[in-house]
Design an enzyme around this catalytic site. Structure first.
Site, short mmCIF file in Angstrom:
data_model
loop_
_atom_site.label_atom_id
_atom_site.label_comp_id
_atom_site.label_asym_id
_atom_site.label_seq_id
_atom_site.Cartn_x
_atom_site.Cartn_y
_atom_site.Cartn_z
N TYR A 180 0.90 -1.19 -0.06
CA TYR A 180 0.09 -0.03 0.01
C TYR A 180 0.80 1.11 0.11
CZ TYR A 180 -3.53 3.21 1.65
OH TYR A 180 -4.45 4.37 1.75
N SER B 79 -13.67 4.57 8.54
CA SER B 79 -14.39 3.97 7.40
C SER B 79 -14.36 2.52 7.12
CB SER B 79 -13.58 4.65 6.18
OG SER B 79 -12.29 3.99 5.80
N LYS C 175 1.10 4.10 -2.90
CA LYS C 175 0.96 5.78 -2.49
C LYS C 175 2.08 6.49 -2.81
CE LYS C 175 -3.37 4.87 -1.51
NZ LYS C 175 -4.76 5.48 -2.18
#
Length: 336
Positions: free
Chosen positions: A204, A240, A208
């Site tokens: 990840y 979230s 990014k």
């Protein structure tokens, strides 16, 4: 001589007071100081984004969903995309309930970022419906929770395909339109992980970092188009459903227990600061509580200290994850 000393003391005292005020602001901050100044004294999203056509990807949940709600209240015209069309219809229904928008003002457009062959047609669908795209919000993507030594390489391929290649593919088709109009905003939801490194998210972080490098480079290619803004948003931990949909050590496995998320920044606050960033054309915005905000500053100005701190935080992060807690639970500031 006396007056000179008095003046010097007054100036020094004023400088110290200003520094103290800034330090107190920073200790209470949930975003970088440039962003918070823009929120206080800058342009308001209600004025800058009303009536604009905004295309939001990843709009079926999390930050993207909240952005859709806030944009609809402002009066922006919306194209909302994700893979789950039924969830998009739910978001559209709520947008219509909380705003003065009409049915035609919100376009539901199913989109798979990994299906790059469909992106040109998707962009054309938005243009056919609204006639223009003023703002593209690249929000779609997935996070990761797994250690590199345990993770299959096809997971890394999938992360790059979705978070990076899918995003720049869609951007390419929208940018062609913006270049023709000589104006527009491309807002990309990156992450504080695009600035720093952290355990359990190596793939990840890589995706990014790739987005940060790409859009920072793209910005330099658009100097002949000063009204096309490239805006990178770097949120920290946010409340979230992203944890429920993370990549793990293999593509078929998901997280069974996402842990308590209440310690994270509320999604509506993150979305608001994202819109402030877009309204004020900020090149990069850090949206996070401490300690991640502090680490961003350290990573920027004192990277050796940042590496030392992340090594300490990283051990706790891994321990939290292995014990079934949210990885960031034990050192994030609890929201009241």
């Amino acid at each position: 001589m006396v007056w000179g000393c008095a003046l010097w003391l007054a100036l020094a005292g004023g400088a110290f007071l200003a520094l103290l005020v800034q330090m107190l602001r920073w200790l209470r901050a949930d975003g970088d100081l440039t962003l918070l100044w823009a929120e206080w004294r800058g342009k308001k999203p209600e004025n800058e984004l009303r009536g604009k056509v905004v295309w939001v990807t990843g709009a079926s949940s999390g930050i993207g969903e909240e952005l859709a709600y806030q944009l609809s209240k402002i009066g922006a015209l919306l194209a909302i995309s994700a893979r789950r069309e039924d969830e998009l219809e739910r978001v559209k229904k709520k947008c219509l309930q909380i705003s003065s928008l009409d049915e035609k003002d919100i376009l539901v457009l199913r989109l798979d970022l990994t299906d790059r062959s469909s992106h040109e047609a998707a962009a054309n669908s938005v243009l056919k419906h609204f006639g223009k795209i003023d703002v593209l919000v690249n929000n779609g993507g997935r996070s990761q929770r797994s250690l590199f030594v345990d993770t299959n390489l096809d997971v890394y391929s999938a992360i790059i395909e979705l978070n990076y290649l899918g995003t720049i593919s869609l951007t390419k088709h929208v940018l062609n339109h913006m270049i023709q109009r000589k104006k527009g905003k491309i807002v990309t939801v990156s992450s504080v992980m695009g600035i720093m490194g952290a355990p359990l998210a190596s793939g990840y972080c890589a995706s990014k970092h790739a987005l940060q490098g790409f859009f920072n480079s793209l910005r330099t290619e658009l100097t002949d188009y000063p009204e096309i803004s490239i805006i990178n948003i770097c949120p920290g931990p946010v409340q979230s459903k992203i944890i429920q949909n993370v990549f793990t050590e293999n593509l078929s496995k998901s997280i069974e227990n996402s842990g308590d998320q209440s310690h994270k920044m509320p999604t509506d606050r993150c979305a608001r600061l994202t819109l402030v960033s877009a309204a004020n054309d900020l090149k990069e915005a850090w949206i996070s509580d401490h300690p991640y905000l502090a680490v961003c500053y350290l990573w920027q100005y004192a990277p050796t200290w940042a590496w030392w701190l992340m090594n300490r935080m990283g051990k706790r992060r891994i321990q939290n994850f292995k014990s079934g807690m949210d990885a960031d639970a034990s050192y994030s500031r609890k929201k009241k």
